[in-house]
Design an enzyme around this catalytic site. Structure first.
Site, PDB file in Angstrom:
ATOM      1  CG  HIS A  34      26.285 -25.693 -22.632  1.00  0.00           C
ATOM      2  ND1 HIS A  34      25.342 -25.060 -21.853  1.00  0.00           N
ATOM      3  CD2 HIS A  34      26.977 -26.497 -21.783  1.00  0.00           C
ATOM      4  CE1 HIS A  34      25.438 -25.485 -20.608  1.00  0.00           C
ATOM      5  NE2 HIS A  34      26.436 -26.350 -20.525  1.00  0.00           N
ATOM      6  CD  GLU A  35      23.107 -23.645 -27.546  1.00  0.00           C
ATOM      7  OE1 GLU A  35      23.721 -24.490 -26.845  1.00  0.00           O
ATOM      8  OE2 GLU A  35      22.929 -23.785 -28.771  1.00  0.00           O
ATOM      9  CG  HIS A  37      28.172 -22.317 -19.811  1.00  0.00           C
ATOM     10  ND1 HIS A  37      28.380 -23.441 -20.571  1.00  0.00           N
ATOM     11  CD2 HIS A  37      28.520 -22.640 -18.549  1.00  0.00           C
ATOM     12  CE1 HIS A  37      28.851 -24.406 -19.795  1.00  0.00           C
ATOM     13  NE2 HIS A  37      28.939 -23.959 -18.567  1.00  0.00           N
ATOM     14  N   GLY A 147      23.402 -21.170 -12.595  1.00  0.00           N
ATOM     15  CA  GLY A 147      22.276 -21.884 -13.211  1.00  0.00           C
ATOM     16  C   GLY A 147      21.544 -22.771 -12.215  1.00  0.00           C
ATOM     17  CD  GLN A 153      27.792 -24.737  -8.691  1.00  0.00           C
ATOM     18  OE1 GLN A 153      28.719 -25.503  -8.700  1.00  0.00           O
ATOM     19  NE2 GLN A 153      27.413 -24.064  -9.775  1.00  0.00           N
ATOM     20  CE  LYS A 184      20.947 -26.256 -25.566  1.00  0.00           C
ATOM     21  NZ  LYS A 184      21.415 -26.422 -26.927  1.00  0.00           N
ATOM     22  CB  SER A 185      25.529 -30.967 -19.224  1.00  0.00           C
ATOM     23  OG  SER A 185      26.719 -31.390 -18.596  1.00  0.00           O
ATOM     24  NE  ARG A 187      31.346 -33.976 -15.510  1.00  0.00           N
ATOM     25  CZ  ARG A 187      31.440 -33.067 -14.542  1.00  0.00           C
ATOM     26  NH1 ARG A 187      30.434 -32.274 -14.268  1.00  0.00           N
ATOM     27  NH2 ARG A 187      32.565 -32.941 -13.843  1.00  0.00           N
TER      28      ARG A 187
HETATM   29  P1  AMP Z   1      29.873 -25.264 -15.315  1.00  0.00           P
HETATM   30  O1  AMP Z   1      30.716 -24.751 -16.427  1.00  0.00           O
HETATM   31  O2  AMP Z   1      29.256 -26.599 -15.604  1.00  0.00           O
HETATM   32  O3  AMP Z   1      30.563 -25.200 -13.978  1.00  0.00           O
HETATM   33  O4  AMP Z   1      28.642 -24.282 -15.199  1.00  0.00           O
HETATM   34  C1  AMP Z   1      28.809 -22.913 -15.011  1.00  0.00           C
HETATM   35  C2  AMP Z   1      27.475 -22.278 -14.699  1.00  0.00           C
HETATM   36  O5  AMP Z   1      26.577 -22.507 -15.781  1.00  0.00           O
HETATM   37  C3  AMP Z   1      26.814 -22.888 -13.446  1.00  0.00           C
HETATM   38  O6  AMP Z   1      26.208 -21.854 -12.700  1.00  0.00           O
HETATM   39  C4  AMP Z   1      25.790 -23.822 -14.041  1.00  0.00           C
HETATM   40  O7  AMP Z   1      24.680 -24.046 -13.192  1.00  0.00           O
HETATM   41  C5  AMP Z   1      25.375 -23.049 -15.281  1.00  0.00           C
HETATM   42  N1  AMP Z   1      24.782 -23.982 -16.255  1.00  0.00           N
HETATM   43  C6  AMP Z   1      25.332 -25.121 -16.744  1.00  0.00           C
HETATM   44  N2  AMP Z   1      24.466 -25.755 -17.568  1.00  0.00           N
HETATM   45  C7  AMP Z   1      23.339 -24.988 -17.590  1.00  0.00           C
HETATM   46  C8  AMP Z   1      22.081 -25.112 -18.251  1.00  0.00           C
HETATM   47  N3  AMP Z   1      21.783 -26.129 -19.043  1.00  0.00           N
HETATM   48  N4  AMP Z   1      21.156 -24.129 -18.052  1.00  0.00           N
HETATM   49  C9  AMP Z   1      21.432 -23.085 -17.226  1.00  0.00           C
HETATM   50  N5  AMP Z   1      22.598 -22.916 -16.579  1.00  0.00           N
HETATM   51  C10 AMP Z   1      23.546 -23.852 -16.755  1.00  0.00           C
END
Ligand code: AMP
Length: 281
Positions: A34-35, A37, A147, A153, A184-185, A187
């Protein structure tokens, strides 16, 4: 942009780049991008000559009752996002490429992993540290982007890099939010329409807490109570944890006297969401 599945191939690619003196930026993800990433990938592509994005739903960071098999996946859509954000390679290994049957070495950090998500997800950070170790050894990046959304983390990875003398610079990036404030997530895709509306309570509770601190409140207990009260005002929301911790050591603080992280995890229905803000004093 190319997609590489094999460790040997990505190593070859990175070696080629490095022999030409090119700088490599790395963005580890679990995909369903998403935005948030995208902002990491864009920053990596601005600051480096080449960018690798890994897409790997890391099984060893999920507990037995967590959402490993349900975790959303869409490589085609992810590829389009990576390409438009400036990635050169997606590293997308299969599970057995990362973990052979007899895999038995883990990176287990003490201290910073104890509180917050470490309490509700006991094996989570062991899995995260182990996979990030492997990915750093495979990709050998000059810089890696994480992020602030996963603030604990980020603190853990910075500490791990220091403890284990990795030659990589860790860059923290701000949280990207929806217009109504929800972080944004990947999930968020689990949420029904009704749950999606309720989910704004996370950010609302944090904004209220920030106002209290800005107004001079220094008691963590009071801040925590205010957040819990706001979240409990939504019957569909259930607090997993709310805490105020030192932003470097992730140790709970009683009074806000230095830079603190105010972090929460909340169930909206069955979906567990996290959010946070850092208050610099
Ligand atoms: P994930 O795919 O959830 O493991 O996230 C991969 C990376 O993207 C991690 O470093 C997260 O912290 C970062 N990330 C996920 N969501 C966001 C967000 N809304 N804003 C900034 N970074 C994000």
């Amino acid at each position: 942009m190319v997609i590489i599945n094999r460790v040997n191939e990505i190593r070859k690619k990175v070696r080629e780049w490095k022999s030409k003196g090119l700088r490599v930026g790395f963005v580890p993800t679990m995909g369903y991008l998403h935005e948030g990433h995208e902002s990491l990938i864009k920053k990596a592509s601005e600051e480096n000559d080449k960018v690798v994005v890994s897409i790997f739903v890391n099984p060893i960071q999920f507990g037995p009752k967590e959402d490993l098999s349900a975790y959303p996946r869409d490589l085609e859509r992810d590829s389009a996002i990576c390409e438009r954000a400036g990635a050169d390679v997606i590293f997308h290994p299969k599970n057995d490429e990362m973990y052979e049957n007899d895999f038995s070495t883990f990176v287990d950090m003490t201290g910073l992993t104890k509180e917050l998500c470490g309490k509700s997800r006991p094996i989570h950070f062991r899995g995260v540290c182990t996979v990030v170790n492997k990915l750093f050894n495979i990709v050998c990046p000059d810089r890696a982007y994480f992020g602030q959304k996963d603030a604990q983390q980020l603190a853990i990875i910075k500490k791990m890099v220091r403890d284990l003398s990795f030659d990589v610079e860790i860059i923290g990036c701000p949280i990207v939010r929806e217009e109504d404030g929800l972080a944004k997530s990947s999930r968020n895709a689990y949420l029904s329409n009704e749950e999606r509306e309720v989910a704004t309570i996370l950010n609302k509770s944090l904004m209220k807490a920030r106002k209290l601190i800005e107004g001079g409140e220094r008691s963590s207990k009071l801040i925590i109570n205010s957040i819990i009260q706001t979240i409990n005002s939504e019957p569909m929301a259930r607090v997993d944890y709310v805490n105020v911790v030192d932003s470097l050591s992730i140790e709970p603080v009683e009074n806000i006297e230095s830079s603190v992280l105010i972090a929460i995890a909340v169930y909206i229905g069955k979906t567990r969401l996290i959010d946070n803000f850092t208050y610099e004093l």
